[in-house]
Scaffold this motif. Structure first.
Motif, mmCIF file in Angstrom:
data_model
loop_
_atom_site.group_PDB
_atom_site.id
_atom_site.type_symbol
_atom_site.label_atom_id
_atom_site.label_comp_id
_atom_site.label_asym_id
_atom_site.label_seq_id
_atom_site.Cartn_x
_atom_site.Cartn_y
_atom_site.Cartn_z
ATOM 1 N N THR A 1 -84.134 -69.157 -127.758
ATOM 2 C CA THR A 1 -84.493 -69.681 -126.438
ATOM 3 C C THR A 1 -83.402 -70.595 -125.916
ATOM 4 O O THR A 1 -82.657 -71.219 -126.688
ATOM 5 C CB THR A 1 -85.816 -70.469 -126.500
ATOM 6 N N ASP A 2 -83.329 -70.655 -124.605
ATOM 7 C CA ASP A 2 -82.404 -71.564 -123.937
ATOM 8 C C ASP A 2 -82.914 -72.986 -124.163
ATOM 9 O O ASP A 2 -84.065 -73.298 -123.840
ATOM 10 C CB ASP A 2 -82.369 -71.241 -122.443
ATOM 11 N N ALA B 1 -82.414 -75.654 -122.611
ATOM 12 C CA ALA B 1 -82.731 -76.378 -121.376
ATOM 13 C C ALA B 1 -83.991 -75.856 -120.702
ATOM 14 O O ALA B 1 -84.834 -76.619 -120.240
ATOM 15 C CB ALA B 1 -81.549 -76.296 -120.407
ATOM 16 N N THR B 2 -84.137 -74.520 -120.658
ATOM 17 C CA THR B 2 -85.253 -73.931 -119.905
ATOM 18 C C THR B 2 -86.381 -73.408 -120.786
ATOM 19 O O THR B 2 -87.500 -73.220 -120.316
ATOM 20 C CB THR B 2 -84.747 -72.755 -119.050
ATOM 21 N N GLY B 3 -86.076 -73.156 -122.043
ATOM 22 C CA GLY B 3 -87.082 -72.565 -122.919
ATOM 23 C C GLY B 3 -87.215 -71.061 -122.751
ATOM 24 O O GLY B 3 -88.023 -70.427 -123.429
ATOM 25 N N ASP B 4 -86.423 -70.471 -121.837
ATOM 26 C CA ASP B 4 -86.479 -69.024 -121.617
ATOM 27 C C ASP B 4 -85.902 -68.287 -122.822
ATOM 28 O O ASP B 4 -84.945 -68.754 -123.459
ATOM 29 C CB ASP B 4 -85.678 -68.629 -120.369
ATOM 30 N N TYR B 5 -86.484 -67.131 -123.107
ATOM 31 C CA TYR B 5 -85.955 -66.309 -124.192
ATOM 32 C C TYR B 5 -84.582 -65.766 -123.809
ATOM 33 O O TYR B 5 -84.351 -65.359 -122.676
ATOM 34 C CB TYR B 5 -86.912 -65.163 -124.513
#
Length: 201
Positions: A72-73, A75-79
């Motif tokens: 995950t990123d 900063a954003t928590g995006d996968y």
């Protein structure tokens, strides 16, 4: 119009060996029995080293890799998806992204010519799809949903599981299982069915 049946094949183990070359050779012998064999094979590999990634990239140019585990990123928590060209990275940069996996259809000739040299110590699987000669759908021109051969390097499960020292060759047959056919195919390579049918593809 013919409707292909739903479900999974049944995979019978017919060879286990610590010799990857022998497992691959016997799988190829079984491939010679297939009718309407596809021009591509499904290749899966777990890749822990730069050498292993380079080896697979050489036999599957331009095809994508993926992270072995979700990332995950921060900063954003995006996968995060692995969308880099492994051939454009130097060894140090590529090592930062390991481990990777590869799971794609690849030209059969490329895999058959290069997979043994590309193999590392991770689990890998090669699947050939076609039709056994006595398939009831022999009058149609597409390969059977169920028929084929699979060799799992460093594993003993058709659906891929824990790492083992041994390599396993499976024959795949109808979703209802066909032990006599599996026994006949095993005998073709001087072996026998080595266990219960497993869930296949």
């Amino acid at each position: 119009m013919t409707v292909r049946p739903m479900g999974n094949s049944r995979a019978y183990p017919v060879l286990r060996t610590t010799d990857a070359g022998e497992a691959f050779r016997q799988a190829r012998r079984l491939c010679a029995l297939l009718r309407n064999a596809e021009d591509t094979v499904w290749l899966f590999a777990e890749l822990a080293t730069v050498r292993e990634v380079r080896g697979i990239a050489a036999i599957a140019p331009g095809l994508p890799f993926d992270y072995s585990t979700s990332r995950t990123d921060p900063a954003t928590g995006d996968y995060l998806a692995f969308d880099l060209d492994v051939t454009a990275l130097d060894d140090a940069a590529l090592a930062e992204h390991l481990p990777l996996t590869f799971s794609e259809n690849v030209e059969r000739e490329c895999v058959e010519a290069g997979i043994l040299a590309a193999l590392g110590d991770g689990v890998a699987s090669v699947e050939w799809h076609g039709r056994w000669p006595d398939d009831s759908d022999a009058d149609v021109d597409w390969p059977s949903k169920y028929d084929g051969i699979q060799v799992v390097f460093h594993g003993d499960e058709a659906q891929l599981g824990d790492w083992t020292e041994e390599h396993t060759v499976f024959v795949h047959v109808t979703k209802w299982g066909d032990l006599p056919l599996a026994q006949e195919l095993a005998a073709h390579i001087g072996s026998e069915v080595l266990g219960e049918a497993q869930l296949g593809w």
